[in-house]
Every structure is written in structure tokens, then in C-alpha cells.
Write a protein that holds these residues in place. Sequence first.
Motif, PDB file in Angstrom:
ATOM      1  N   THR A 266       0.836  -1.209   0.000  1.00 17.74           N
ATOM      2  CA  THR A 266       0.000   0.000   0.000  1.00 17.74           C
ATOM      3  C   THR A 266       0.868   1.255   0.000  1.00 17.74           C
ATOM      4  O   THR A 266       0.354   2.368  -0.107  1.00 17.74           O
ATOM      5  N   HIS A 267       2.168   1.080   0.172  1.00 20.18           N
ATOM      6  CA  HIS A 267       3.146   2.184   0.248  1.00 20.18           C
ATOM      7  C   HIS A 267       2.853   3.109   1.427  1.00 20.18           C
ATOM      8  O   HIS A 267       3.143   4.300   1.372  1.00 20.18           O
ATOM      9  N   THR A 268       2.223   2.568   2.472  1.00 23.22           N
ATOM     10  CA  THR A 268       1.929   3.416   3.632  1.00 23.22           C
ATOM     11  C   THR A 268       2.844   3.087   4.822  1.00 23.22           C
ATOM     12  O   THR A 268       3.232   3.973   5.564  1.00 23.22           O
ATOM     13  N   HIS A 269       3.160   1.807   4.996  1.00 21.88           N
ATOM     14  CA  HIS A 269       3.905   1.429   6.214  1.00 21.88           C
ATOM     15  C   HIS A 269       4.854   0.245   6.000  1.00 21.88           C
ATOM     16  O   HIS A 269       5.680  -0.050   6.857  1.00 21.88           O
ATOM     17  N   GLU A 270       4.738  -0.466   4.874  1.00 22.04           N
ATOM     18  CA  GLU A 270       5.454  -1.722   4.692  1.00 22.04           C
ATOM     19  C   GLU A 270       6.977  -1.546   4.684  1.00 22.04           C
ATOM     20  O   GLU A 270       7.483  -0.559   4.175  1.00 22.04           O
ATOM     21  N   SER A 271       7.657  -2.543   5.244  1.00 24.74           N
ATOM     22  CA  SER A 271       9.113  -2.510   5.112  1.00 24.74           C
ATOM     23  C   SER A 271       9.448  -3.036   3.715  1.00 24.74           C
ATOM     24  O   SER A 271       8.697  -3.824   3.142  1.00 24.74           O
ATOM     25  N   GLY A 272      10.543  -2.545   3.185  1.00 24.94           N
ATOM     26  CA  GLY A 272      10.928  -2.959   1.838  1.00 24.94           C
ATOM     27  C   GLY A 272      10.076  -2.300   0.765  1.00 24.94           C
ATOM     28  O   GLY A 272      10.005  -2.775  -0.375  1.00 24.94           O
ATOM     29  N   CYS A 273       9.403  -1.186   1.146  1.00 20.46           N
ATOM     30  CA  CYS A 273       8.572  -0.466   0.175  1.00 20.46           C
ATOM     31  C   CYS A 273       9.464   0.496  -0.624  1.00 20.46           C
ATOM     32  O   CYS A 273      10.143   1.351  -0.057  1.00 20.46           O
ATOM     33  N   ALA A 274       9.441   0.343  -1.934  1.00 22.08           N
ATOM     34  CA  ALA A 274      10.304   1.156  -2.803  1.00 22.08           C
ATOM     35  C   ALA A 274       9.892   2.634  -2.775  1.00 22.08           C
ATOM     36  O   ALA A 274      10.733   3.517  -2.916  1.00 22.08           O
ATOM     37  N   VAL A 275       8.605   2.880  -2.570  1.00 22.51           N
ATOM     38  CA  VAL A 275       8.120   4.262  -2.528  1.00 22.51           C
ATOM     39  C   VAL A 275       8.624   4.949  -1.260  1.00 22.51           C
ATOM     40  O   VAL A 275       9.164   6.062  -1.303  1.00 22.51           O
ATOM     41  N   ARG A 276       8.469   4.246  -0.129  1.00 28.10           N
ATOM     42  CA  ARG A 276       8.919   4.825   1.139  1.00 28.10           C
ATOM     43  C   ARG A 276      10.436   5.051   1.141  1.00 28.10           C
ATOM     44  O   ARG A 276      10.926   6.046   1.686  1.00 28.10           O
ATOM     45  N   GLU A 277      11.148   4.141   0.517  1.00 28.95           N
ATOM     46  CA  GLU A 277      12.594   4.292   0.410  1.00 28.95           C
ATOM     47  C   GLU A 277      12.934   5.547  -0.419  1.00 28.95           C
ATOM     48  O   GLU A 277      13.822   6.318  -0.070  1.00 28.95           O
ATOM     49  N   ALA A 278      12.185   5.724  -1.514  1.00 25.91           N
ATOM     50  CA  ALA A 278      12.424   6.892  -2.376  1.00 25.91           C
ATOM     51  C   ALA A 278      12.107   8.190  -1.628  1.00 25.91           C
ATOM     52  O   ALA A 278      12.769   9.208  -1.842  1.00 25.91           O
ATOM     53  N   VAL A 279      11.115   8.162  -0.737  1.00 22.26           N
ATOM     54  CA  VAL A 279      10.789   9.354   0.061  1.00 22.26           C
ATOM     55  C   VAL A 279      11.949   9.637   1.024  1.00 22.26           C
ATOM     56  O   VAL A 279      12.401  10.780   1.156  1.00 22.26           O
ATOM     57  N   ARG A 280      12.435   8.565   1.665  1.00 23.34           N
ATOM     58  CA  ARG A 280      13.567   8.717   2.610  1.00 23.34           C
ATOM     59  C   ARG A 280      14.794   9.279   1.897  1.00 23.34           C
ATOM     60  O   ARG A 280      15.507  10.115   2.423  1.00 23.34           O
ATOM     61  N   GLU A 281      15.000   8.813   0.687  1.00 22.37           N
ATOM     62  CA  GLU A 281      16.192   9.261  -0.066  1.00 22.37           C
ATOM     63  C   GLU A 281      15.933  10.539  -0.843  1.00 22.37           C
ATOM     64  O   GLU A 281      16.745  10.939  -1.677  1.00 22.37           O
ATOM     65  N   LYS A 282      14.768  11.137  -0.604  1.00 22.13           N
ATOM     66  CA  LYS A 282      14.393  12.420  -1.224  1.00 22.13           C
ATOM     67  C   LYS A 282      14.269  12.365  -2.744  1.00 22.13           C
ATOM     68  O   LYS A 282      14.380  13.376  -3.423  1.00 22.13           O
ATOM     69  N   ARG A 283      14.073  11.174  -3.283  1.00 22.93           N
ATOM     70  CA  ARG A 283      13.814  11.066  -4.720  1.00 22.93           C
ATOM     71  C   ARG A 283      12.337  11.358  -4.980  1.00 22.93           C
ATOM     72  O   ARG A 283      11.939  11.735  -6.062  1.00 22.93           O
ATOM     73  N   ILE A 284      11.505  11.118  -3.959  1.00 23.38           N
ATOM     74  CA  ILE A 284      10.100  11.536  -4.003  1.00 23.38           C
ATOM     75  C   ILE A 284       9.943  12.629  -2.956  1.00 23.38           C
ATOM     76  O   ILE A 284      10.399  12.480  -1.811  1.00 23.38           O
TER      77      ILE A 284
END
Length: 326
Positions: A266-284
Amino acid sequence: MRGLVLSFSNQRARVQCEDDHIRSCTIKGKRIRALDGWYNALAAGDHVAVLPISGAEGLIESLLPRKNVFGRYNEKGSADQAFAANIDMVVCVTSTKTPPFRPRFVDRVSVLAEQCGAPFCIVCNKVDLGLDEPIEERLSVFENLGFRVLRSSVAWSLGVDDLRKALLGKIAVFVGQSGAGKSSLINCLIPGATQRIGEVSEKYDRGRHTTTLATMLFSPSEDLRIIDTPGLRMLAIRNIGLDDLSAYFPEMVPLMGLCAFGASCTHTHESGCAVREAVREKRIYHDRYESYLRIRAELEESRQWKKTETRKPQKTVKYRFEDEEW
Ligand SMILES: Nc1nc2c(ncn2[C@@H]2O[C@H](COP(=O)(O)OP(=O)(O)O)[C@@H](O)[C@H]2O)c(=O)[nH]1
Ligand SMILES: [Mg+2]
Ligand SMILES: [Zn+2]
């Protein structure tokens, strides 16, 4: 004969017909079957078949197929509401100040534009009042996503020519918060359009409702066609599947399928989520992601009403401009 709907209200449409007469038309049999379930029977930009009664009046016999529809979910009427049909560009008019720049409102319009399938353009008007760094930062985020961004000032006659060039030969729909300057811009672009210009109410820092229905304006040469819409306070998004929402965020599209939980993420809380990773890395950009989360929560909430088939709860999450949280 064929005709183009310029505006529609109170079951009556103003239609520009093939013979260049603008007729006031009612719908034959009172309804268009293909549009049952919609909040409004017709929208500006619709192509219709008209039976002329006189040079000034006619009867709409049928609706010709729509290329696309731009609209929103109307909460009061609990139905989809089309603002415009068959459009080539969605233009979100925002302002730097009075009313304040609301990036998450623009995000919502961008989702609706993706859903409509028409190119999206953002106009940041009132740059004469100052274009602060946080606004510039957010505008460059939009530019990097591939959206066209124009800065304008009606007061300084700035950016209006660029906007005219971007709109040439197209049918565009203007949407935005009340008071951002939609009608002022249209009056500059289309001489003689005389759209009423509202005063910005000092108390609430936003314009009064001056435009009451979506209306298509066009230049005498017809090389510009703009549908002006009423100022919006609320843009509910309802008719997108929960799992499809990420597809309406261009920055998330390349990451689909890369999450550890695959398509069920769901890209809301999952570990290993590519979207959340991109947010952390400021790509999103974090604030765009925040918009994703909010719209998703809203979709989830509305789905729950449907599931239980209970009536809409009295107290629902409202995303209003008055709300600082917007
Ligand atoms: N300072 C400034 N005021 C503007 C500009 N464009 C529009 N306005 C004012 O903003 C108010 C709302 O404009 P209007 O065109 O009615 O906004 P709409 O509700 O989006 O159609 C009016 O008082 C306009 O004169 C601009 O570029 N700069
Ligand atoms: Mg207006
Ligand atoms: Zn994910």
C-alpha cells in the motif's frame, strides 16, 4: 446538427451550433441516458446533436461520445460531477498570496488531471505579491515531474503571453481556489470575455464565489477556448481504486513492482517499500507523498461506507481550504 456545449445549468444548455448560432437548449425527454448517475447531465465541452427550434432555441437529442472528462466527486450530491469534457489541457490556477499557495490542492488537481488523461499545467499567479522560496521549491518539484509551470501576474501583465501560447488551438479548463485570478487571466487572454472579477474577502483571505457555473469562453478567432470553473474549496477524490492511486503519481509509476510485498504493497507502512525508500532518499518529495497518504486514507474511508452499506457518517474527514492542515 452538431453543437458544442458552452455551459449547462438548471437543465438548460447554451450550445454553439454548427451554423454558428448560440442556442439555449433543453434536453429531449429531460435526460440523457448515458449520463444517468452523474451529478450533472451535461458539461461544458460536450458535443451534442441538436434539433434547432429557432435561431435562439433548440432541443438536445443526444450526447456524442466523450474523449475525456474532467471533474470531481460532488459530496453533497454523492455523485461524480463533470466540470468539462473533451479537453486538451487542465490548468490549475494558484496564487502566491491571497489566497495562499496550497500545494496539496494542486496535487489533488494533478491526480484528477491524470485521471482525465489531459496534460497538466500549473499557473502561479500574483507573483507581483512576492514569490517566496518555499513556493519556488514546490513549483520546481512540479516542473521536475513534467508538469508545465508558468508564473504570472495580471497586475504586471507578466506571463500572460506565455500562457496564451501554451493554450493556442486547445480547449483548456481552468480550475483553482476562488480568488486565485482565473477570471482575471481569462479577461486578459480573451478580450471581451468580461468574466466577473471577485473581490478577495479580507476576513477569510479568499475570493467570494463569483463564477457560478463552468462556462466556455472563446476568442473571436476561436483559437483559444477556456472553460472557467467556479472557485473550488473542496476536491474530493472518490472514484479511484485504492491500488490504482499510485498510478496517478508520476513519480511513483517507475517504482511499481519494486516493493518487497509486490502489487499488494500500500506504500503506507510496509518494510521494503520502494516508494517509502524513495521518500527517505528524497527522490520523491515528502509533501507529494503526504498528499498520496491523505488521498489514500480518504479513499479507504469512503470504501468503508460502501462496504457496510450504511449511510455516510455525519462526521467525515473534510479537506477544506479553511483547514490549515490542507
Ligand atoms: N495583486 C494581484 N491581484 C490579482 C492578480 N490577478 C487577479 N488579482 C485580483 O484577485 C482577485 C480575484 O480575482 P478573480 O479573477 O476574480 O479570481 P477567480 O476567483 O480565480 O476567478 C481580484 O481582486 C483581482 O483583481 C494579480 O496578478 N496580482
Ligand atoms: Mg472567477
Ligand atoms: Zn510500496
